[in-house]
Design a protein around this motif. Structure first.
Motif, PDB file in Angstrom:
ATOM      1  N   VAL A 146       0.853  -1.190   0.000  1.00 19.71           N
ATOM      2  CA  VAL A 146       0.000   0.000   0.000  1.00 19.71           C
ATOM      3  C   VAL A 146       0.888   1.238   0.000  1.00 19.71           C
ATOM      4  CG1 VAL A 146      -1.836   1.266   1.172  1.00 19.71           C
ATOM      5  CG2 VAL A 146      -1.777  -1.242   1.293  1.00 19.71           C
ATOM      6  N   ALA A 147       0.657   2.140  -0.956  1.00 23.71           N
ATOM      7  CA  ALA A 147       1.493   3.338  -1.080  1.00 23.71           C
ATOM      8  C   ALA A 147       0.630   4.587  -1.084  1.00 23.71           C
ATOM      9  CB  ALA A 147       2.326   3.279  -2.357  1.00 23.71           C
ATOM     10  N   ARG A 148       1.196   5.661  -0.573  1.00 23.25           N
ATOM     11  CA  ARG A 148       0.568   6.993  -0.697  1.00 23.25           C
ATOM     12  C   ARG A 148       0.865   7.485  -2.111  1.00 23.25           C
ATOM     13  NH1 ARG A 148       0.484  11.609   3.009  1.00 23.25           N
ATOM     14  NH2 ARG A 148      -1.011  13.104   2.119  1.00 23.25           N
ATOM     15  N   PHE A 149      -0.186   7.687  -2.900  1.00 18.60           N
ATOM     16  CA  PHE A 149      -0.008   8.016  -4.312  1.00 18.60           C
ATOM     17  C   PHE A 149      -0.146   9.511  -4.571  1.00 18.60           C
ATOM     18  CE2 PHE A 149      -1.483   7.956  -8.831  1.00 18.60           C
ATOM     19  CZ  PHE A 149      -0.311   7.439  -9.362  1.00 18.60           C
ATOM     20  N   GLY A 150      -1.004  10.154  -3.803  1.00 20.66           N
ATOM     21  CA  GLY A 150      -1.208  11.591  -3.918  1.00 20.66           C
ATOM     22  C   GLY A 150      -1.685  12.118  -2.585  1.00 20.66           C
ATOM     23  N   CYS A 151      -2.276  13.295  -2.586  1.00 19.05           N
ATOM     24  CA  CYS A 151      -2.743  13.875  -1.329  1.00 19.05           C
ATOM     25  C   CYS A 151      -3.725  12.947  -0.633  1.00 19.05           C
ATOM     26  CB  CYS A 151      -3.385  15.228  -1.591  1.00 19.05           C
ATOM     27  SG  CYS A 151      -4.090  15.995  -0.109  1.00 19.05           S
ATOM     28  N   GLU A 152      -4.815  12.606  -1.333  1.00 20.39           N
ATOM     29  CA  GLU A 152      -5.831  11.739  -0.728  1.00 20.39           C
ATOM     30  C   GLU A 152      -5.976  10.434  -1.504  1.00 20.39           C
ATOM     31  OE1 GLU A 152      -8.220  14.368  -3.583  1.00 20.39           O
ATOM     32  OE2 GLU A 152      -6.404  14.490  -2.382  1.00 20.39           O
ATOM     33  N   GLU A 153      -4.960  10.095  -2.290  1.00 18.29           N
ATOM     34  CA  GLU A 153      -4.990   8.877  -3.092  1.00 18.29           C
ATOM     35  C   GLU A 153      -3.980   7.856  -2.571  1.00 18.29           C
ATOM     36  OE1 GLU A 153      -6.491   9.923  -7.568  1.00 18.29           O
ATOM     37  OE2 GLU A 153      -4.358  10.149  -7.132  1.00 18.29           O
ATOM     38  N   PHE A 154      -4.384   6.609  -2.656  1.00 16.71           N
ATOM     39  CA  PHE A 154      -3.503   5.493  -2.321  1.00 16.71           C
ATOM     40  C   PHE A 154      -3.493   4.530  -3.500  1.00 16.71           C
ATOM     41  CE2 PHE A 154      -5.183   7.134   1.640  1.00 16.71           C
ATOM     42  CZ  PHE A 154      -4.059   7.245   2.427  1.00 16.71           C
ATOM     43  N   ILE A 155      -2.428   3.765  -3.594  1.00 17.44           N
ATOM     44  CA  ILE A 155      -2.335   2.749  -4.631  1.00 17.44           C
ATOM     45  C   ILE A 155      -1.880   1.448  -3.981  1.00 17.44           C
ATOM     46  CG2 ILE A 155       0.060   3.355  -5.267  1.00 17.44           C
ATOM     47  CD1 ILE A 155      -0.784   2.740  -8.196  1.00 17.44           C
ATOM     48  N   VAL A 156      -2.490   0.357  -4.400  1.00 11.43           N
ATOM     49  CA  VAL A 156      -2.230  -0.947  -3.784  1.00 11.43           C
ATOM     50  C   VAL A 156      -1.784  -1.925  -4.857  1.00 11.43           C
ATOM     51  CG1 VAL A 156      -3.199  -2.844  -2.420  1.00 11.43           C
ATOM     52  CG2 VAL A 156      -3.995  -0.491  -2.041  1.00 11.43           C
ATOM     53  N   LEU A 157      -0.741  -2.672  -4.564  1.00 14.72           N
ATOM     54  CA  LEU A 157      -0.279  -3.737  -5.453  1.00 14.72           C
ATOM     55  C   LEU A 157      -0.633  -5.075  -4.821  1.00 14.72           C
ATOM     56  CD1 LEU A 157       1.317  -4.778  -7.909  1.00 14.72           C
ATOM     57  CD2 LEU A 157       3.403  -4.618  -6.502  1.00 14.72           C
ATOM     58  N   LEU A 158      -1.372  -5.892  -5.564  1.00 11.55           N
ATOM     59  CA  LEU A 158      -1.750  -7.227  -5.114  1.00 11.55           C
ATOM     60  C   LEU A 158      -1.060  -8.249  -6.026  1.00 11.55           C
ATOM     61  CD1 LEU A 158      -5.609  -6.674  -4.676  1.00 11.55           C
ATOM     62  CD2 LEU A 158      -3.836  -6.454  -2.923  1.00 11.55           C
ATOM     63  N   PRO A 159       0.123  -8.713  -5.657  1.00  9.37           N
ATOM     64  CA  PRO A 159       0.834  -9.678  -6.513  1.00  9.37           C
ATOM     65  C   PRO A 159       0.103 -11.016  -6.574  1.00  9.37           C
ATOM     66  CG  PRO A 159       2.294  -8.687  -4.861  1.00  9.37           C
ATOM     67  CD  PRO A 159       0.891  -8.368  -4.461  1.00  9.37           C
ATOM     68  N   ASP A 160       0.242 -11.674  -7.709  1.00 16.75           N
ATOM     69  CA  ASP A 160      -0.305 -13.022  -7.893  1.00 16.75           C
ATOM     70  C   ASP A 160      -1.777 -13.075  -7.485  1.00 16.75           C
ATOM     71  OD1 ASP A 160      -0.361 -15.674  -8.559  1.00 16.75           O
ATOM     72  OD2 ASP A 160       0.499 -16.374  -6.672  1.00 16.75           O
ATOM     73  N   THR A 161      -2.570 -12.176  -8.046  1.00 13.78           N
ATOM     74  CA  THR A 161      -3.986 -12.063  -7.692  1.00 13.78           C
ATOM     75  C   THR A 161      -4.833 -12.019  -8.956  1.00 13.78           C
ATOM     76  OG1 THR A 161      -3.388 -10.783  -5.727  1.00 13.78           O
ATOM     77  CG2 THR A 161      -5.681 -10.726  -6.390  1.00 13.78           C
ATOM     78  N   THR A 162      -5.859 -12.842  -9.015  1.00 16.27           N
ATOM     79  CA  THR A 162      -6.757 -12.865 -10.165  1.00 16.27           C
ATOM     80  C   THR A 162      -7.705 -11.667 -10.104  1.00 16.27           C
ATOM     81  OG1 THR A 162      -8.438 -14.194  -9.038  1.00 16.27           O
ATOM     82  CG2 THR A 162      -6.670 -15.383 -10.175  1.00 16.27           C
TER      83      THR A 162
END
Length: 232
Positions: A146-162
């Motif tokens: 889980v990463a802070r992407f912007g002011c109120e945005e987050f981005i999540v990486l789900l490896p090996d996920t359908t």
């Protein structure tokens, strides 16, 4: 690398043994014959007494340097407010994926966050950001990111996920955030998030997956917020 007290003890013991052996070898070399028992005891006693103190001192310094290095690296890789990882760390990990399995990107935006800031102030806004990030992290696996992407945005990486599993994860995140208003010093503030899902298949382009997530997020926002939309 010395990280624990057990490592420190082993480090001190190892250097003590080495020092004792070297002292005996040097005594034998200097005298040209086997030293007497008394000389041998003296040759062993001095390093046996001195070396543990020196090695323990140097070992503790190495431990402190290692811990300081870890703290510094953590500060570099993590957002100070939300404890999520930084954009740079996120994209470094994204680029390092083996490309042999399907992964998923979730782009998450806190709905009407600007209104929260305008109505309650940035201090309350920070509380909302921090608690939202905490709820997102609690709905991820150990290998997810889980990463802070912007002011109120987050981005999540789900490896090996359908795509199907990613949709379940995103819905769980959305429901977790919306279920309980966030308690602040002023009042309890209802908070919702909109989530867009992009899919990263074998040999696919990260930029394409990011664009898919961004387009899906836009669709979720325009459809009324507090929704999950997928590119699939």
């Amino acid at each position: 690398m010395i990280r624990t007290r057990a490592h420190l003890a082993f480090f001190a013991f190892g250097w003590t043994v080495v020092a004792v052996v070297l002292s005996l070898v040097l005594s034998f070399t200097a005298l040209g014959f086997a030293p007497s028992l008394r000389n041998a005891i003296v040759a062993m006693a001095v390093p046996a007494i001195v070396t543990p103190f020196v090695s323990l001192l140097s070992g503790r310094m190495m431990m402190r340097l290692h811990r300081m290095s870890q703290k510094l690296q953590h500060a570099v890789d993590h957002d100070a407010l939300t404890s999520t990882v930084t954009r740079q760390y996120f994209f470094d990990k994204l680029q390092s994926l083996d490309g042999e399995t399907s992964s998923t990107i979730l782009l998450i935006d806190i709905d009407q966050f600007r209104d929260i800031n305008d109505s309650h102030g940035h201090y309350v806004g920070d509380i909302v950001l921090r608690e939202t990030a905490h709820r997102l992290i609690n709905n991820t696996r150990r290998d997810d990111l889980v990463a802070r992407f912007g002011c109120e945005e987050f981005i999540v990486l789900l490896p090996d996920t359908t795509p199907k599993d990613a949709l379940h994860v995103a819905e769980r995140m959305r429901a977790t955030v919306a279920r309980t208003p966030i308690r602040t010093s002023i009042s309890k503030i209802p908070v919702t998030v909109s989530i867009g899902i992009g899919h990263l298949g074998p040999d696919s382009d990260c930029k394409v997956a990011m664009q898919e997530a961004d387009d899906a997020l836009y669709a979720a926002k325009t459809a009324g917020c507090n929704l999950v939309k997928s590119a699939a």
